[in-house]
Design a protein around this motif. Structure first.
Motif, PDB file in Angstrom:
ATOM      1  N   THR A 227       0.587  -1.133   0.025  1.00 31.92           N
ATOM      2  CA  THR A 227       0.174  -0.106  -0.139  1.00 31.92           C
ATOM      3  C   THR A 227       0.818   1.250  -0.024  1.00 31.92           C
ATOM      4  O   THR A 227       0.494   2.339  -0.783  1.00 31.92           O
ATOM      5  CB  THR A 227      -1.132  -0.052   1.305  1.00 31.92           C
ATOM      6  OG1 THR A 227      -1.928  -1.124   1.275  1.00 31.92           O
ATOM      7  CG2 THR A 227      -1.641   1.257   1.264  1.00 31.92           C
ATOM      8  N   PHE A 231       1.353   4.485  -2.978  1.00 33.96           N
ATOM      9  CA  PHE A 231       0.648   5.959  -2.700  1.00 33.96           C
ATOM     10  C   PHE A 231       0.699   6.846  -3.743  1.00 33.96           C
ATOM     11  O   PHE A 231      -0.176   7.721  -3.964  1.00 33.96           O
ATOM     12  CB  PHE A 231       1.640   6.587  -1.617  1.00 33.96           C
ATOM     13  CG  PHE A 231       1.247   5.924  -0.204  1.00 33.96           C
ATOM     14  CD1 PHE A 231      -0.056   5.278   0.086  1.00 33.96           C
ATOM     15  CD2 PHE A 231       1.613   6.446   1.022  1.00 33.96           C
ATOM     16  CE1 PHE A 231      -0.518   5.112   1.453  1.00 33.96           C
ATOM     17  CE2 PHE A 231       1.130   6.126   2.215  1.00 33.96           C
ATOM     18  CZ  PHE A 231       0.154   5.404   2.364  1.00 33.96           C
ATOM     19  N   LEU A 234      -2.197   6.025  -5.427  1.00 31.74           N
ATOM     20  CA  LEU A 234      -3.543   6.213  -4.203  1.00 31.74           C
ATOM     21  C   LEU A 234      -3.247   7.497  -3.646  1.00 31.74           C
ATOM     22  O   LEU A 234      -3.305   7.394  -2.605  1.00 31.74           O
ATOM     23  CB  LEU A 234      -3.310   5.087  -3.264  1.00 31.74           C
ATOM     24  CG  LEU A 234      -3.558   3.728  -3.985  1.00 31.74           C
ATOM     25  CD1 LEU A 234      -3.253   2.695  -2.802  1.00 31.74           C
ATOM     26  CD2 LEU A 234      -4.708   3.425  -4.635  1.00 31.74           C
ATOM     27  N   THR A 236      -5.488   9.974  -3.072  1.00 34.54           N
ATOM     28  CA  THR A 236      -6.475  10.396  -2.042  1.00 34.54           C
ATOM     29  C   THR A 236      -6.359   9.516  -0.686  1.00 34.54           C
ATOM     30  O   THR A 236      -6.409  10.443   0.438  1.00 34.54           O
ATOM     31  CB  THR A 236      -7.966   9.822  -2.528  1.00 34.54           C
ATOM     32  OG1 THR A 236      -8.313  10.219  -3.915  1.00 34.54           O
ATOM     33  CG2 THR A 236      -8.987  10.011  -1.609  1.00 34.54           C
ATOM     34  N   ILE A 237      -5.845   8.298  -0.700  1.00 34.98           N
ATOM     35  CA  ILE A 237      -5.756   7.800   0.670  1.00 34.98           C
ATOM     36  C   ILE A 237      -4.280   8.422   1.104  1.00 34.98           C
ATOM     37  O   ILE A 237      -4.259   8.359   2.691  1.00 34.98           O
ATOM     38  CB  ILE A 237      -5.289   6.192   0.593  1.00 34.98           C
ATOM     39  CG1 ILE A 237      -6.456   5.583  -0.203  1.00 34.98           C
ATOM     40  CG2 ILE A 237      -4.631   5.575   1.675  1.00 34.98           C
ATOM     41  CD1 ILE A 237      -6.482   4.143  -0.513  1.00 34.98           C
ATOM     42  N   PHE A 240      -5.346  11.685   2.613  1.00 35.94           N
ATOM     43  CA  PHE A 240      -6.405  11.449   4.009  1.00 35.94           C
ATOM     44  C   PHE A 240      -5.218  11.136   5.110  1.00 35.94           C
ATOM     45  O   PHE A 240      -5.614  11.541   6.242  1.00 35.94           O
ATOM     46  CB  PHE A 240      -7.245  10.166   3.704  1.00 35.94           C
ATOM     47  CG  PHE A 240      -7.910  10.002   4.804  1.00 35.94           C
ATOM     48  CD1 PHE A 240      -8.881  10.608   5.346  1.00 35.94           C
ATOM     49  CD2 PHE A 240      -7.461   8.661   5.445  1.00 35.94           C
ATOM     50  CE1 PHE A 240      -9.591  10.103   6.533  1.00 35.94           C
ATOM     51  CE2 PHE A 240      -8.107   8.354   6.792  1.00 35.94           C
ATOM     52  CZ  PHE A 240      -9.327   8.764   7.332  1.00 35.94           C
ATOM     53  N   LEU A 241      -4.395  10.106   4.922  1.00 39.29           N
ATOM     54  CA  LEU A 241      -3.439   9.788   6.149  1.00 39.29           C
ATOM     55  C   LEU A 241      -2.625  10.830   6.592  1.00 39.29           C
ATOM     56  O   LEU A 241      -2.684  10.877   7.882  1.00 39.29           O
ATOM     57  CB  LEU A 241      -2.509   8.587   5.553  1.00 39.29           C
ATOM     58  CG  LEU A 241      -3.516   7.216   5.314  1.00 39.29           C
ATOM     59  CD1 LEU A 241      -2.315   6.301   4.724  1.00 39.29           C
ATOM     60  CD2 LEU A 241      -4.237   6.782   6.764  1.00 39.29           C
TER      61      LEU A 241
END
Length: 315
Positions: A227, A231, A234, A236-237, A240-241
């Motif tokens: 994951t 990044f 991703l 958006t993730i 967010f984190l």
């Protein structure tokens, strides 16, 4: 088992349990007692530094453990057992503050840091149990219920603790110091006692492919690494984190350091403690009302409104 009133109340009861630590110890008496008793003789700057070390040490340990804990929560069937372990660690370390003598700030830092690890570690598995308790439609409501019960439960015990602090003779104590040390023991007992409903009444559904601890950690870490590597795709993730980390770290710092900061500005510790007590009972209905507000305008917008109001107030 989802949406069972008994399991929902038992799950929310844990917030009632651990909020005693967040309120009486983390936000309230530990900062005051640490500066006046365990770090006695140190300047206010040194006392604040030592307290910051205690909070940072606990947070660092939790951050290092997070991938392992998350992996076990996702792929193993150990949520309740590990919640019990971390809750017991936190409650025992909190109660053990009673035995520390004046000036022993290194051990106070160690005990408190381990209590923070217990508090945060147990919350990982507490949150992981929510989908087994509430359906998707009721998640926000059940989460808000736990949050509000935490305020009222932590506030009620804090009220008793404040009375012990302001009037130690009413409770048979010879001084404020002995009363506060007894409060740490009471918090430990409270935390343990109100964890039991969750352990007995909430069912932890087993995953389709149950794994041992080693297998769960190995698989979870592999997914975490993949994951992180993804990044860039991703975004958006990742955003967010990063936003969550900045947001929650700021909130936690204010909660844990506010009383210490107030005392360093020469505000009477009694006034700060009473202000914190009032906050608990204002926050109880506010948590429920803000949940309804979030349902009306959307969770994201409600969060933006709250952050905007918070930032405007601080500035």
């Amino acid at each position: 088992m989802q949406d069972s009133k008994r399991s929902i109340l038992a799950w929310a009861c844990y917030d009632w349990a651990n909020s005693a630590f967040a309120t009486t110890v983390m936000a309230g008496f530990f900062p005051v007692f640490f500066s006046a008793y365990w770090a006695v003789g140190a300047s206010s700057e040194q006392g604040t530094f030592y307290l910051g070390v205690a909070n940072s040490l606990g947070s660092l340990i939790v951050a290092l453990l997070a991938p392992f804990l998350g992996a076990i929560a996702d792929w193993g069937s150990y949520k309740k057992r590990l919640l019990a372990f971390f809750a017991l660690l936190g409650s025992v370390m909190t109660a053990s503050l009673y035995v520390l003598q004046m000036g022993n700030w290194p051990m106070a830092v160690l005990f408190y840091s381990l209590a923070v690890v217990g508090f945060s570690g147990a919350n990982t598995f507490y949150d992981a149990l929510l989908p087994f308790v509430a359906s998707e439609k009721k998640v926000d409501y059940v989460s808000s219920l736990g949050y509000s019960l935490g305020y009222i439960g932590g506030g009620l015990l804090f009220l008793v603790n404040v009375l012990m602090y302001l009037n130690p003779s009413w409770f048979g104590f010879s001084s404020q110091e002995s009363a506060i040390k007894a409060c740490f023991v009471i918090v430990g007992i409270w935390w343990t006692a109100f964890t039991l409903p969750l352990l007995f009444l909430v069912k932890e559904e087993k995953p389709l492919e149950p794994m041992g601890v080693r297998q769960a950690v190995k698989k979870g870490l592999g997914i975490t690494i993949n994951t992180v590597r993804s990044f860039r795709q991703l975004k958006t993730i990742a955003l967010f984190l990063a936003a969550y980390w900045l947001y929650i770290d700021g909130v936690d710092t204010i909660i844990r350091m506010a009383v210490n900061y107030g005392t360093s500005l020469n505000f009477p510790s009694e006034s700060l403690i009473i202000a914190l007590l009032i906050t608990q009972f204002v926050a109880f209905p506010s948590a429920l009302l803000y949940s309804a507000f979030g349902n009306r305008i959307g969770v994201k917008k409600a969060l933006q409104v709250a952050i905007g109001a918070y930032t405007t107030h601080v500035l």
